[in-house]
Every structure is written in C-alpha cells, then in structure tokens.
Design a protein around this motif. Structure first.
Motif, PDB file in Angstrom:
ATOM      1  N   ASN A  20       0.797  -1.233   0.000  1.00 58.51           N
ATOM      2  CA  ASN A  20       0.000   0.000   0.000  1.00 58.51           C
ATOM      3  C   ASN A  20       0.829   1.283   0.000  1.00 58.51           C
ATOM      4  O   ASN A  20       0.291   2.358  -0.305  1.00 58.51           O
ATOM      5  N   ARG A  21       2.131   1.187   0.333  1.00 59.56           N
ATOM      6  CA  ARG A  21       2.943   2.408   0.460  1.00 59.56           C
ATOM      7  C   ARG A  21       4.275   2.313  -0.270  1.00 59.56           C
ATOM      8  O   ARG A  21       5.199   3.062   0.019  1.00 59.56           O
ATOM      9  N   TYR A  25      -1.157   8.545  -2.275  1.00 56.45           N
ATOM     10  CA  TYR A  25      -1.785   7.230  -2.409  1.00 56.45           C
ATOM     11  C   TYR A  25      -0.798   6.147  -2.808  1.00 56.45           C
ATOM     12  O   TYR A  25      -1.181   4.986  -2.965  1.00 56.45           O
ATOM     13  N   SER A  67      -9.203   6.865  -4.262  1.00 58.85           N
ATOM     14  CA  SER A  67      -9.673   6.793  -2.877  1.00 58.85           C
ATOM     15  C   SER A  67     -10.454   5.517  -2.634  1.00 58.85           C
ATOM     16  O   SER A  67     -10.303   4.866  -1.592  1.00 58.85           O
ATOM     17  N   THR A  85     -10.112   2.647  -4.062  1.00 53.91           N
ATOM     18  CA  THR A  85      -9.296   1.430  -4.061  1.00 53.91           C
ATOM     19  C   THR A  85      -8.746   1.105  -2.675  1.00 53.91           C
ATOM     20  O   THR A  85      -8.282  -0.013  -2.450  1.00 53.91           O
ATOM     21  N   ARG A  86      -8.786   2.056  -1.756  1.00 54.95           N
ATOM     22  CA  ARG A  86      -8.318   1.804  -0.393  1.00 54.95           C
ATOM     23  C   ARG A  86      -9.461   1.389   0.542  1.00 54.95           C
ATOM     24  O   ARG A  86      -9.249   1.176   1.728  1.00 54.95           O
ATOM     25  N   SER A  87     -10.671   1.273   0.018  1.00 54.49           N
ATOM     26  CA  SER A  87     -11.823   0.996   0.876  1.00 54.49           C
ATOM     27  C   SER A  87     -12.160  -0.496   0.892  1.00 54.49           C
ATOM     28  O   SER A  87     -11.755  -1.248   0.010  1.00 54.49           O
ATOM     29  N   ARG A 120      -8.434  -2.470  -6.193  1.00 57.63           N
ATOM     30  CA  ARG A 120      -8.932  -2.663  -4.818  1.00 57.63           C
ATOM     31  C   ARG A 120      -8.743  -4.111  -4.370  1.00 57.63           C
ATOM     32  O   ARG A 120      -8.411  -4.378  -3.213  1.00 57.63           O
ATOM     33  N   PRO A 153      -4.101  -5.073  -5.099  1.00 65.30           N
ATOM     34  CA  PRO A 153      -3.315  -3.838  -4.951  1.00 65.30           C
ATOM     35  C   PRO A 153      -1.900  -3.936  -5.499  1.00 65.30           C
ATOM     36  O   PRO A 153      -1.265  -2.915  -5.763  1.00 65.30           O
TER      37      PRO A 153
END
Length: 425
Positions: free
Chosen positions: A51-52, A144, A168, A170-172, A330, A333
């Motif tokens: 994610n990062r 993101y 936004s 895709t992070r939910s 999503r 990832p």
C-alpha cells in the motif's frame, strides 16, 4: 534467514506474478518456517509495503542508489515498513536484521547511511514537500503511493474528479458482491433477508452484509447465489443472452460464463474458451455443481479457436481479453507495482488480436461485446474506435466506463456492437 529475508522472498513472488498478494497473505505466509507471531508481523509488513511502496521508495531516496538491484531497493523498503508499521517489533531488531542481510547477501547498501535514514524516518515521518504538493500527479502519487505515470494517464483520460474518487475507493473495504442464480434463486427471500442488500447497478446483484461466514450461509450452500462483481454482472446484462442462443465467451473470470449459462436457463450453449486444462476442469466442476449442461468449456489458444468453431456461427460473443486490470486494484493492490508502463504496447497488441479474431465468430445481426476490467482509454475506447473504423459491418450500440466508486464495484469498460446483415451493408 531473518524476518526481512522471509518477507523479501514472499514479496518477490508477488512481484514476479508467481502468486497474488491475496494468496501471499492468506496461504503462503503460513507456509514459512516461522512461528505464528512472526507470521502476523510479516503480514503487517507485506500489507504496508503493497500500500505504500512508492512513498517508502521516495522517503529512502537518499539511500537508494541508481545501481542498486531490485532486492537491495526492496530490502530497504521492507526494513522501513517493519520499523514503521509492524506490531511488536523494535527498531533495533530491524536494524540488526538489515545488517545481517547486507552481509549475507553482499548487498551494496551502506549500512550506516541506511541506519541513520531509517532511524530518522522512524522518529519523524517524512512530509510531502512544497514542490511535490504543488504538482497534482506528484502529490497524488505520494499521497496514495501510485506510480506517477499511472496518475498522469488517469488525469489525462478521466480528469481529476474521476481520478481522485477512483484512487480513494481502491483503499476501501466493500461487502462481498453476489449474483443470484437465475434458475432457482428466490428474489423475495433475499430481499427480506437482512444479511443481503440489493445492487443499484444490476437486477441480479446483491451484497453480503451479514456477520457470519458467507460459505456457511444457507443461500450460498444451496447455490441460490454465487460470488461475482456487480460490474461483471452488468456486462452479462449488456450481452443479453436468450434461451437457445449460441454464445462464445473469452474471460479470465469463469464465473462470467456461469452467470451467462444460468441466465439462459440451461438452454442453448455457452462456449467458454479456457487458457489451460486446469481452467477447463474447474469450469466443468462448476457447471456440475450448478447442474448445468449448457456450459461447455473448451481449452484453446487464440490461433486454434477456428479448429473448434466456424466463423459467423455465434448469436452472442463476449470478448474480455487480458488487460492491465487497473479496474481491479482494490482487490489486487499489487497491480500498481507489478504492471510496468513499458508493458502497455505489447498488451494492446494482444487485445487488438483478440477483438479481431473473436469478432469473426459473430453471425449477421448478432451481438458482439468487448469488455476490459481496466481504466485506460488505450485498452478500451481507442481499440474499439480503431476496430469500428476497419469493420463497417459492425455498428456501436453503446459503450460505457463504470468507475469503481460509482457502484462500489470493479472498474470496467464495455462496448456493445451489432453485426449488420448483408442487406444493411
């Protein structure tokens, strides 16, 4: 081996597309030779790295050199992830593991530089500087952790609103998307059951919002419902299969073929093109579970498809070729890391081959649907436009991009085309 090396090994399997991120988290991390507490730590790290990744790389830019191998870059990123986001791990342990890894693998990393940088970030997380804040694609890329080229492409194709809302989303986390079995499912019972909510996109779609396990739910056990994203159900709606139709389907998702066969109430034929014998066997097993005789898997490459079917014999054809899958971020990832910009040209070449070949099987006045699970004009609208310019025998009825945030679905593009009769040409 220490936890850095174990994590790097698993991460490399994801990068090499040997396994998916979901498989790494749910299956393969448990097969490592570590105890349960360390499994939890590795899961924490893998999730934070996925994610990062680009933000971590940017934070470590002073330490990462141009001549570093991918392993050298990634062991530094994983070290920072352990220090920042791993529960029950102290930074001194992380630095000790990094020193051991550098020595054992002969990495070109300067340990003292890396130690100072990771310790500094650990004490005070890096903030985005004014230069990067003032450039939209750079700011979004860091906020993101997406590659800059992908952000720039989305901004160009779809504008800032769709880009920001899509990223936004895709992070939910969203409920499990389901389709009702059109042959036996009870709409009234599902509508009354508080464990399910109705989809706003398609008539066959529901979401599971219950607290229990889906695979223990009575509707699931009775095959009244099955898992399929609402956007793909909508593509089946667009194909509009009738009882008695002869249908040809190409898709990585065999459940699309299942939904089509069920929609036809087990009449006609759904010919599903499988890439290998495993997919073919799995499709046969799935058809058996749902007691379907009209779902026919065929193992074939694109070039050999003509040995199984004749041109112009299908009432409906659904072509879903391999794509960049940007509409599935999503759920997958790792795509933002594993898909490279330089891969795009070869992929588009393959997609053009698919749309050309599958279009040949559509009969006069038949329906041809081209669809991709991605958000990229070059793989969708531009391919269809080029195809229609070359093939006057087809006309476009409708095309649409479904953005993930609109209906809490995957991102999908489709184009529905009709083949003209000889009288109309």
């Amino acid at each position: 081996m220490n936890l850095l090396d174990y994590s790097l090994g698993l991460f490399n399997r994801v990068l090499g597309k040997e396994i998916t991120f979901a498989q790494a988290m749910n299956k393969y991390v448990g097969q490592l030779n570590v105890d349960n507490s360390d499994v939890t730590k590795i899961k924490d790290v893998l999730k934070s790295v996925i994610n990062r990744y680009y933000f971590f790389k940017w934070e470590l830019n002073e330490v990462i050199k141009d001549d570093f191998s991918s392993d050298e870059v990634n062991i530094l990123i994983i070290s920072l992830a352990f220090a920042r986001y791993c529960r029950n791990v102290v930074i001194n342990d992380v630095l000790t593991w990094l020193k051991e890894s550098i020595k054992e693998n002969n990495y070109k990393i300067n340990f003292e530089e890396a130690k100072n940088k990771i310790s500094s970030i650990y004490q005070k997380p890096t903030t985005i500087d004014e230069f990067n804040k003032n450039i939209a694609y750079k700011r979004l890329s860091l906020m993101y952790s997406y590659p800059e080229w992908l952000i720039k492409m989305w901004l160009k194709h779809y504008g800032p609103k769709n880009t920001i809302k899509t990223i936004s989303f895709t992070r939910s986390q969203t409920p499990i998307a389901l389709s009702i079995n059109m042959m036996k499912g009870d709409f009234e019972a599902l509508n009354k059951d508080e464990d399910f909510t109705k989809s706003k996109l398609t008539t066959s779609g529901y979401s599971y919002v219950g607290k229990g396990k889906l695979n223990e739910n009575k509707f699931f056990l009775n095959h009244d419902i099955f898992v399929l994203d609402h956007s793909l159900q909508f593509v089946v709606d667009i194909l509009d299969p009738f009882q008695g139709d002869k249908v040809l389907i190409c898709s990585d998702n065999k459940t699309v073929a299942l939904a089509t066969a069920l929609r036809m109430n087990d009449f006609g034929k759904v010919n599903y093109v499988c890439p290998n014998i495993n997919a073919s066997n799995q499709t046969r097993l799935m058809a058996s579970h749902f007691r379907l005789s009209n779902l026919i898997p065929i193992e074939s490459s694109l070039s050999l498809l003509i040995t199984h079917y004749q041109y112009g014999e299908m009432d409906k054809v659904l072509c879903m070729p391999p794509s960049s899958d940007f509409g599935l971020i999503r759920k997958k990832p790792e795509i933002v890391i594993t898909f490279k910009k330089e891969d795009m040209d070869n992929l588009i070449k393959v997609q053009k081959e698919y749309i050309e070949e599958f279009s040949k099987y559509v009969k006069d006045e038949g329906t041809f649907v081209y669809s991709v699970t991605t958000l990229n004009d070059k793989e969708s609208r531009k391919i269809v436009k080029e195809f229609l310019n070359k093939h006057s025998e087809f006309f476009l009825m409708e095309e649409k991009i479904i953005f993930p945030y609109e209906y809490q679905t995957d991102g999908v593009y489709y184009a529905k085309m009709i083949k003209k009769s000889e009288e109309d040409l």
